[in-house]
Design an enzyme around this catalytic site. Sequence first.
Site, PDB file in Angstrom:
ATOM      1  N   ASP A  43       0.858  -1.183   0.000  1.00  0.00           N
ATOM      2  CA  ASP A  43       0.000   0.000   0.000  1.00  0.00           C
ATOM      3  C   ASP A  43       0.899   1.239   0.000  1.00  0.00           C
ATOM      4  O   ASP A  43       1.345   1.698   1.045  1.00  0.00           O
ATOM      5  CB  ASP A  43      -0.920   0.010   1.226  1.00  0.00           C
ATOM      6  N   HIS A 100       0.490   7.944   3.717  1.00  0.00           N
ATOM      7  CA  HIS A 100       1.118   7.252   4.832  1.00  0.00           C
ATOM      8  C   HIS A 100       2.624   7.525   4.954  1.00  0.00           C
ATOM      9  O   HIS A 100       3.265   6.966   5.843  1.00  0.00           O
ATOM     10  CB  HIS A 100       0.864   5.752   4.716  1.00  0.00           C
ATOM     11  N   ILE A 123      -0.441   9.329   8.285  1.00  0.00           N
ATOM     12  CA  ILE A 123      -1.183   8.471   9.200  1.00  0.00           C
ATOM     13  C   ILE A 123      -0.848   7.002   8.944  1.00  0.00           C
ATOM     14  O   ILE A 123      -0.373   6.632   7.867  1.00  0.00           O
ATOM     15  CB  ILE A 123      -2.705   8.700   9.094  1.00  0.00           C
ATOM     16  N   GLY A 154      -4.908   1.778   8.009  1.00  0.00           N
ATOM     17  CA  GLY A 154      -5.938   1.100   8.793  1.00  0.00           C
ATOM     18  C   GLY A 154      -5.705  -0.398   8.866  1.00  0.00           C
ATOM     19  O   GLY A 154      -5.897  -1.018   9.921  1.00  0.00           O
TER      20      GLY A 154
END
Length: 295
Positions: A203, A208, A223, A226
């Site tokens: 990902d 990120h 961040i 998830g």
Amino acid sequence: MSTLPDVFTDSEDSQLIADAKKDKPEDHKFSYTERDVILYNLGVGATAKDLQWTYESHEEFAALPTFGVIPQFAASSGISLGWLPNFNPAKLLHGEQYLAIKSPIPTEGNFVNETRLLEVLDKGKAASVTTIVYTKDIATGNVIFENQITVFIRGAGGFGGKRSGRDRGAATAVNTPPKRQPDAVIEEKTSASQAALYRLDGDYNPLHIDPSFAAIGGFDQPILHGLCFMGIAGKHVLQSFGAYKDIKVRFSGVVFPGETLVTEMWKAGSKVIFCTSDIHFLFQVLTSSLLSHSH
């Protein structure tokens, strides 16, 4: 050999949705080695002390169960949503993830992913889109994983169709923790480099890693993925209660790398209800979460 139907028809779908479901994505192949298993395990917090997850020659070397979200990722994230009105990928939020582990997880493999649009809901100001992916072993045809991925796209509603989804069992269950003290609690501080490491699992969203891109999204810093803190929570439940056959989470908050997560768990028969919170900001980041034990 299990296969997905070409189309998940629903009499309540609008013509827009019915046509979108007919657009069958191409199957997507995924191959991995023991190195990828170790990289994933490290990415969700395994350490050098956890030899069964970080040393390929350990007699119990294994992938953590939530590795099952990795082979399907490119297939599900590559599905076209351009048919939605006012679609803006910057307004897409990962809402829920359901993973069922259908067969033992090999430590290396060659898989193929079958992907379909499962359900689309008109939430008024937003659209809710659920994709289903079967991940199968190419050699045997056995289904290893089933994933159901729900995303919300703000500003893309108002296209007609149903507002409420069907009951899909464990994938849609609302799991409320009992009003008592949890049966187990695990606290874990994430690394400041957690997102930089986890992104190597496939990902590569700059949200990120790139502070300037994160700022466009309204965040002070990049961040954490998830699916990374889902994996951390799944590891906590595995450490507390043992192996499980499926896991469902709802993403309810963001986590910044370096923050501390605490997972509270309640045993409920053959299931474990859990929630994960960021102890710095005192809010839950995973809610309505459940897993079922292997028999």
